[in-house]
Motif scaffolding. Structure first.
Motif, PDB file in Angstrom:
ATOM      1  N   ALA A   3     -42.128  55.811  -1.418  1.00  9.24           N
ATOM      2  CA  ALA A   3     -40.697  56.013  -1.637  1.00  9.24           C
ATOM      3  C   ALA A   3     -39.890  55.695  -0.384  1.00  9.24           C
ATOM      4  N   SER A   4     -40.450  55.964   0.780  1.00 13.29           N
ATOM      5  CA  SER A   4     -39.730  55.673   2.021  1.00 13.29           C
ATOM      6  C   SER A   4     -39.820  54.193   2.387  1.00 13.29           C
ATOM      7  N   LEU A   5     -40.945  53.556   2.045  1.00  9.44           N
ATOM      8  CA  LEU A   5     -41.109  52.136   2.359  1.00  9.44           C
ATOM      9  C   LEU A   5     -40.376  51.241   1.361  1.00  9.44           C
ATOM     10  N   PRO A   7     -37.541  52.064  -0.964  1.00 10.16           N
ATOM     11  CA  PRO A   7     -36.580  53.044  -1.484  1.00 10.16           C
ATOM     12  C   PRO A   7     -35.862  52.597  -2.745  1.00 10.16           C
TER      13      PRO A   7
END
Length: 248
Positions: A3-5, A7
């Motif tokens: 999710a952070s990589l 988004p």
């Protein structure tokens, strides 16, 4: 981590809906209905872009990639002699192939697809699109559906069909040989139903059932876990029927 990589790919918290169909099946009606749910942004056609992206992902399954990725995981002295001599050097015709991670590549391009093509507005909780060109590459349909299921969070599929004879008389189809059109539609229907049967996150709907009343649209709402609004369903169906009368 994902999710952070990636988004944009993970931004719609309730996932994606893809309408899988062909032209003149009532796909715009379905997209209009899906967009009546709060927080939905189901875009229109994109000229089958995802098929080409899935094909790019599939190309990384070529044996020259997979063989080298597997060899890289082994101690040097356990690699085949030929690989010991050339792999990870410019002498290898596939120099660098061992570094390619198909999963990361897929997530990156699908993240870009969401950002640049779907471009969901803020607070979108379900994104997606409807496309009428899935059957142009029916031989790869199951692969494409499986790839989208793997990489798009909470991906769901609405397979929409219509009677082949009716399609052959509608829109641009009537300018083509009737037999060819009906074969195209029947081949597409067979592929759609086969995919739907293998994918639990799928529903099959018929155009003829949609315009008969709100039962099919209620079934779609139930499938998606959304509250059914009879008034919205009736408005959309009636608008479609009025349009057909004006243009028929």
């Amino acid at each position: 981590m994902d999710a952070s990589l990636y988004p944009d790919l993970h931004a719609p918290k309730d996932g994606y809906v893809f309408v899988v169909t062909y032209g003149r099946s009532g796909s715009t009606l379905m997209a209009n209905y899906l967009n009546s749910f709060p927080g939905y942004c189901i875009r229109g056609e994109n000229n089958n872009v995802l098929h080409h992206l899935c094909t790019a992902v599939r190309s990384l399954e070529n044996v020259n990639f997979t063989f080298r990725r597997q060899a890289k995981l082994k101690p040097f002295n356990e690699r085949q002699p030929g690989m010991q001599r050339i792999m990870e050097t410019p002498k290898d015709p596939w120099y660098g192939a061992e570094l390619v991670d198909p999963s990361n590549f897929a997530k990156a391009i699908f993240n870009d697809f969401v950002r640049e093509i779907l471009s969901p507005p803020p607070k979108t909780r379900v994104s997606g699109f409807k496309e009428i060109r899935w059957a142009n590459n029916v031989e790869q349909l199951e692969y494409n559906i499986n790839i989208l299921s793997r990489y798009f969070p909470k991906a769901r599929f609405v397979f929409q069909t219509r009677d082949a004879g009716a399609i052959s008389k509608s829109g641009w189809w009537k300018n083509r040989p009737k037999e060819a059109v009906e074969k195209y539609i029947k081949d597409a229907d067979a592929a759609f139903l086969a995919c739907a049967a293998k994918n639990d996150a799928s529903i099959h709907v018929r155009y003829e059932d949609i315009i008969e009343g709100d039962g099919t649209l209620k079934r779609v709402a139930d499938f998606l876990g959304e509250d059914f609004c009879a008034q919205a369903a009736h408005n959309i169906i009636n608008e479609r029927l009025s349009h057909l009368k004006k243009t028929g």
